[in-house]
Design an enzyme around this catalytic site. Structure first.
Site, PDB file in Angstrom:
ATOM      1  N   GLU A  78      22.592  44.904   0.179  1.00 16.24           N
ATOM      2  CA  GLU A  78      21.857  45.690   1.396  1.00 16.24           C
ATOM      3  C   GLU A  78      20.365  44.826   1.445  1.00 16.24           C
ATOM      4  O   GLU A  78      19.895  44.643   2.824  1.00 16.24           O
ATOM      5  CB  GLU A  78      21.409  47.157   0.811  1.00 16.24           C
ATOM      6  CG  GLU A  78      21.060  47.936   2.267  1.00 16.24           C
ATOM      7  CD  GLU A  78      20.967  49.353   1.829  1.00 16.24           C
ATOM      8  OE1 GLU A  78      20.425  50.472   2.551  1.00 16.24           O
ATOM      9  OE2 GLU A  78      21.220  49.823   0.577  1.00 16.24           O
ATOM     10  N   ASP A 112      12.851  52.708   7.381  1.00 12.96           N
ATOM     11  CA  ASP A 112      12.599  54.177   7.071  1.00 12.96           C
ATOM     12  C   ASP A 112      11.384  54.644   6.450  1.00 12.96           C
ATOM     13  O   ASP A 112      10.367  55.411   6.909  1.00 12.96           O
ATOM     14  CB  ASP A 112      13.748  54.856   6.270  1.00 12.96           C
ATOM     15  CG  ASP A 112      15.182  54.454   6.876  1.00 12.96           C
ATOM     16  OD1 ASP A 112      15.272  54.008   7.797  1.00 12.96           O
ATOM     17  OD2 ASP A 112      16.021  55.178   6.203  1.00 12.96           O
TER      18      ASP A 112
END
Length: 429
Positions: A397, A171
């Site tokens: 993550e 992102d």
């Protein structure tokens, strides 16, 4: 920590994140089904239950649009308030090409799906054949790849363009910084940040970045996700996205051959994408770059995206890529997993999303690439670190690439799935 312990802990996470037909990336931060997440998750699930791995892909294809696209997100209508932008933002039911029985985003994600389908088949070919798994998925995958070649070849280069940083899967990578300067930061949508309830603000993109993300999403949605908006300000050719497209075309060739269908056109398309990718290689950078379709410029930033063409068989630049991988900007920095961004860069941040931390899917793919290049020792070392760090830190993550300190949300599904794969006995595959 033994492989059996890693596998047992990973299995607990995958079971907890299973939602009847699919797996959510994380129960709090990511409560819907994400496209490329599900493919990575299914690869791990295939070691536990090829049938469940097949269900994962079936659930994803239930959200496929009539134009062939596989959407970034298939929304759970009961959790729309827990992620932004959600189904209420996209209103996909009002669009002609969107599926009638699923609410989805209009964006897409990297095309690792055919690769995953082929790996699921290989995990248990007899079960796959009994369930007509490849027969069911082959036409869906063909439609998906046709969408990429027909609707996303925006630069007429043979490469697919991404229309939003979210579509790249990375992102807030430095690869998008210059292009994002063109994007206004005054979006119309109120900026709610449910993500900050599950992760520290220092580990996530900023409010200003989110405003730009929402502006792009509004623009794309308001043009009915048609891929032809002539004034759209963000069009990038990403080496990671296109590497996975080429790899998945090779997987489609394998699938076609298994089904007794012609495979040559898939091989040819893979080779065309690979040839076009060569235009993104910068020798002095030591890796591939992203290209800005709007002005033709290459972005000279060394990122994990630019190393992942190592996955492509016969890559003529493999020697240079390996030198970069093992040099001071990546593993030579003392890293235990592959940094997402040049560790020597002044703006490298080992805790901030895609601007430095190591992600488990990226290191897993590098290990796959090293295997393909015959570096079994290097691949094994990386997989050992993947499994140990994942299980030791409750499947985070992402992690600090040097210290292994955990960041982002925990009990992350692709981390668990790929740790399970990394801990498995590869001789039995």
């Amino acid at each position: 920590m033994t492989p059996d312990m890693i596998s047992a802990r990973a299995t607990v996470v995958l079971e907890a994140n299973w939602r009847t037909s699919h797996t959510v990336p994380a129960g709090g931060l990511y409560p819907h089904q994400w496209s490329w997440d599900s493919s990575f998750i299914a690869i791990g699930l295939s070691l536990l239950s090829p049938r469940r791995a097949g269900q994962e892909m079936d659930a994803l294809f239930a959200g496929q649009w009539r134009d062939g696209r596989l959407p970034q997100i298939i929304f759970d209508p009961h959790r729309d308030q827990d992620y932004a932008p959600g189904a209420a933002f996209w209103q996909s039911g009002s669009l002609a090409d969107a599926p009638a029985r699923a609410e989805t985003a209009g964006f897409i994600q990297p095309p690792n799906h055919a690769w995953a389908v082929w790996k699921i088949h290989q995990a248990d070919p007899d079960e796959s054949r009994r369930r007509s798994f490849l027969e069911r998925n082959y036409p869906r995958l063909v439609d998906w790849h046709n969408y990429l070649s027909q609707r996303r070849n925006r630069g007429a280069s043979g490469l697919a363009s991404v229309v939003h940083p979210w579509e790249s899967g990375t992102d807030n990578s430095p690869l998008w910084d210059v292009a994002m300067k063109r994007v206004p930061s005054e979006c119309r949508t109120p900026l709610e940040r449910p993500d900050l309830q599950h992760a520290d603000a220092g580990e996530r993109p900023s409010q200003k970045e989110y405003a730009k993300y929402f502006w792009l999403a509004e623009r794309y949605r308001d043009h009915e996700c048609d891929d032809v908006d002539p004034e759209y300000p963000f069009l990038m050719e990403d080496p990671l996205f296109n590497t996975l497209w080429a790899l998945s075309e090779y997987a489609l060739a394998d699938i076609a051959s298994e089904l007794g269908l012609p495979a040559a056109h898939h091989m040819q398309r893979a080779q065309k994408v690979i040839a076009a990718l060569d235009e993104l290689f910068i020798p002095e950078l030591g890796c591939y770059a992203a290209r800005d379709v709007l002005d033709g410029s290459l972005v000279p930033k060394a990122t994990i995206n630019g190393l992942l063409p190592l996955l492509l068989p016969g890559n003529p630049n493999a020697e240079v890529l390996l030198e970069t991988l093992h040099g001071p900007r990546f593993m030579g920095s003392g890293a235990v997993m592959v940094p997402s961004y040049d560790a020597t860069a002044l703006d490298h941040d080992p805790a901030l999303y895609w601007r430095g931390p190591a992600w488990f899917n990226m290191s897993w793919m590098i290990a796959e690439a090293l295997d393909g290049l015959g570096d079994v020792k290097g691949a094994t070392s990386l997989r050992n670190n993947i499994g140990f760090l994942a299980a030791s830190h409750d499947f985070p993550e992402y992690v600090d690439p040097r210290t292994g300190a955990a960041h982002g949300t925990r009990k992350f599904s692709w981390t668990a799935a790929l740790a399970l794969d990394a801990a498995s006995d590869r001789s039995k595959r």
